[in-house]
Design an enzyme around this catalytic site. Structure first.
Site, PDB file in Angstrom:
ATOM      1  N   ASN A   1     -33.783   5.570  53.423  1.00  0.00           N
ATOM      2  CA  ASN A   1     -33.559   4.378  54.148  1.00  0.00           C
ATOM      3  C   ASN A   1     -31.984   3.759  53.947  1.00  0.00           C
ATOM      4  OD1 ASN A   1     -34.341   3.607  51.812  1.00  0.00           O
ATOM      5  ND2 ASN A   1     -35.524   1.903  52.476  1.00  0.00           N
TER       6      ASN A   1
ATOM      7  N   GLU B   1     -32.095  -2.059  38.821  1.00  0.00           N
ATOM      8  CA  GLU B   1     -30.975  -1.598  39.488  1.00  0.00           C
ATOM      9  C   GLU B   1     -29.888  -2.646  39.464  1.00  0.00           C
ATOM     10  OE1 GLU B   1     -31.774   1.456  42.185  1.00  0.00           O
ATOM     11  OE2 GLU B   1     -31.682   2.941  40.615  1.00  0.00           O
TER      12      GLU B   1
ATOM     13  N   GLU C   1     -37.837   2.751  41.400  1.00  0.00           N
ATOM     14  CA  GLU C   1     -37.744   1.776  42.447  1.00  0.00           C
ATOM     15  C   GLU C   1     -38.687   2.125  43.318  1.00  0.00           C
ATOM     16  OE1 GLU C   1     -36.146  -1.017  42.189  1.00  0.00           O
ATOM     17  OE2 GLU C   1     -34.743  -0.888  40.773  1.00  0.00           O
TER      18      GLU C   1
ATOM     19  N   CYS D   1     -37.275  -1.413  51.482  1.00  0.00           N
ATOM     20  CA  CYS D   1     -38.450  -1.928  50.697  1.00  0.00           C
ATOM     21  C   CYS D   1     -38.857  -3.174  50.294  1.00  0.00           C
ATOM     22  CB  CYS D   1     -38.143  -1.015  49.518  1.00  0.00           C
ATOM     23  SG  CYS D   1     -36.606  -1.453  48.630  1.00  0.00           S
TER      24      CYS D   1
END
Ligand code: NAP
Length: 490
Positions: free
Chosen positions: A164, A471, A263, A297
């Site tokens: 994505n 992150e 993640e 997300c």
């Protein structure tokens, strides 16, 4: 669609086959083919990338191992300068990279340009962090010795990324890994590998030595990544993708007790209180829902709206969603590009049908158009019941379901009623209430009166089954380091 429909020249400006030279191992191309990369706007094949075997995955680890000592010993200032050049080159080539992202992922060019800037910024941020890695030095409480703590690169890292954000999900890992002194093997998603390969060449041009970044693609991600994860030389797995695959990889990583950063998926609530600034809430909703056509997300997955503002919010959202132009990602007029695959469209259709069967109503969109391409229109659903499947699952598309609430406690309970805990959005004019609510929502990131949370300088990540670790920010580099403690007696 057949391989016969491979287009040598995919757009007047971009020949995608030049990014499909093979696997990128040890600074050289290992020729191969076998994985078609499809333009989701047209269903044409853009190029075919190499399909790595387990032996080739091990060869990539060999290359990362061969480069490890040299890169670890490279002075932080020099590493920083190389990362800064990656940043600069990415911005210089922003148009080319954005077109490539738009072609293989389908996202609108504006979104793709935004992604390139965001992705490049990780190099600048971690160039700045590379020279500020701090250890510790202090007296032991017993007074008998000093405690010296050095931060060491964790070692070879395997990086696995989704489709994505083909550039940003990779640079969000590569930049801190390189800043920390680690060498890496990147396995991008098989739907969008061309951006990863284009960037591999760019890193080399920026001065990243051969073997420091290796890129492989495979049609068999399970066994091929397992070959790397079970290799004792690999010390880190950094994964971005679905919670389901994340669970599988955690189990695989347990075999070698591998350090894991995860993640994973999200189910973001977007809470609008009666006292919210309506225009700001609608602006925020469009960003939180429609960036990347909902394939994020962090995408707002549940609009939880208080009774007093519900109708006005629904009316405004319908107007804005209906005005969005759907089309090929590379068409500059497009606001909402296609979904990544036909399967993704079918999943959205199933979720919408389920919500309608349970009592929701469509007020915008809801019908897949005929013709080529994996399109689904911007859609608004009102009065969605809490037992709709889309209340629990990631929609990952341009569908905005509205749920009602009356009291603050009810909104919090609805927001937290999910296994996920990545991002959440809260709109209220009462900042005191907004901050108090932020403390009660189970999520790693809260956007208060805004529709965007992602920032290379901030810790990105989730709680619950949305992930492990962070992150970005100062936290992102720590994921690629281990503290080494030395007890020192004078
Ligand atoms: P995915 O199916 O989990 O795939 C992600 C990556 O894992 C791809 O490279 C994929 O390779 C690989 N993979 C799949 N099965 C594997 C296996 N058994 N072993 C090793 N690797 C495997 O996710 P996706 O559909 O690409 O991405 C969408 C998901 O990512 C959503 O759930 C979204 O929320 C999440 N996401 C999270 C974040 C975050 O920061 N939290 C950011 C972006 C996306 P192939 O492509 O070859 O299958």
């Amino acid at each position: 669609m057949t391989l016969a429909s491979v287009l040598p020249l995919t757009s007047p400006a971009l020949d995608c086959s030049r990014y499909a030279k093979g696997l990128y191992i040890g600074g050289a191309w290992v020729a191969g083919g076998g994985i078609p990369v499809v333009d989701p706007s047209t269903e044409a094949v853009l190029a075919e990338v190499a399909d790595a075997t387990e032996a080739q995955a091990t060869a990539a680890v060999d290359a990362a191992a061969a480069a490890a000592a040299g890169w670890r010993a490279t002075p932080p200032r020099r590493r920083a300068e190389i990362l800064l050049r990656c940043h600069k080159l990415m911005l210089e080539r922003a148009d080319e990279l954005a077109t490539l992202i738009s072609l293989e992922n389908g996202k609108a060019l504006g979104d793709a340009r935004g992604e390139v800037t965001y992705a490049a910024e990780f190099f600048r941020w971690y160039a700045e962090e590379a020279v500020r890695i701090a250890g510790e030095y202090r007296m032991a409480p017993s007074g008998s010795n000093r405690i010296l703590v050095d931060m060491e690169p964790i070692g070879i890292a395997v990086l696995i990324t989704p489709w994505n954000f083909p550039a940003a999900m990779a640079t969000r890992k590569i930049a801190p890994a390189l800043a920390a002194g680690c060498t890496v093997v990147l396995k991008p998603a098989s739907e969008t590998p061309l951006t990863a390969y284009a960037l591999a060449e760019l890193y080399a041009e920026a001065g990243v030595p051969a073997g420091v970044v290796n890129v492989i693609t495979t049609s068999r991600p399970g066994p091929v990544t397992a070959a790397m994860l079970n290799d004792a030389r690999v010390r880190k797995l950094s994964f971005t993708g679905s919670t389901g695959v994340g669970r599988t990889l955690l189990a695989e990583a347990a075999k070698t007790v591998l350090s894991c950063s995860m993640e994973l998926g999200g189910n973001a609530p977007f809470i609008v209180f009666d006292d919210a600034d309506l225009d700001a809430a609608l602006d925020g909703a469009m960003v939180a829902k429609m960036r990347n056509a909902g394939e994020a997300c962090t995408a707002a997955n549940r609009f939880i709206v208080q009774n007093g503002i519900y109708d006005r919010f629904a009316e405004g959202l319908n107007k804005r969603m209906a005005a969005l132009r759907v089309g090929a990602g590379t068409d500059p007029a497009t606001a909402c590009g296609p979904m990544i695959t036909r399967k993704a469209v079918e999943k959205i259709e199933t979720l919408v049908a389920d919500a309608l069967a349970k009592g929701a109503r469509v007020t915008t969109g809801g019908q897949r158009p005929d013709g080529d391409g994996f399109f689904y229109p911007p859609t608004v659903l009102v009065d969605v019941p809490a037992d709709a499947a889309m209340a629990k699952e990631e929609i990952f598309g341009p569908v905005a379901p509205l749920y009602r609430f009356e009291t603050e406690d009810e909104a919090i309970a609805m927001a937290n009623d999910t296994e996920y805990g990545l991002a959440a959005y809260v709109f209220t004019s009462d900042l005191k209430r907004g901050l108090a609510i932020s403390g009660r929502i189970e999520a790693g990131m809260i956007a208060l009166n805004r529709g965007l949370v992602s920032d290379p300088a901030a810790p990105f990540g989730g709680v619950k089954q949305s992930g492990l670790g962070r992150e970005g920010g100062i936290h992102g580099i720590a994921e690629f380091m281990e503290p080494k403690y030395v007890a020192v007696s004078f």
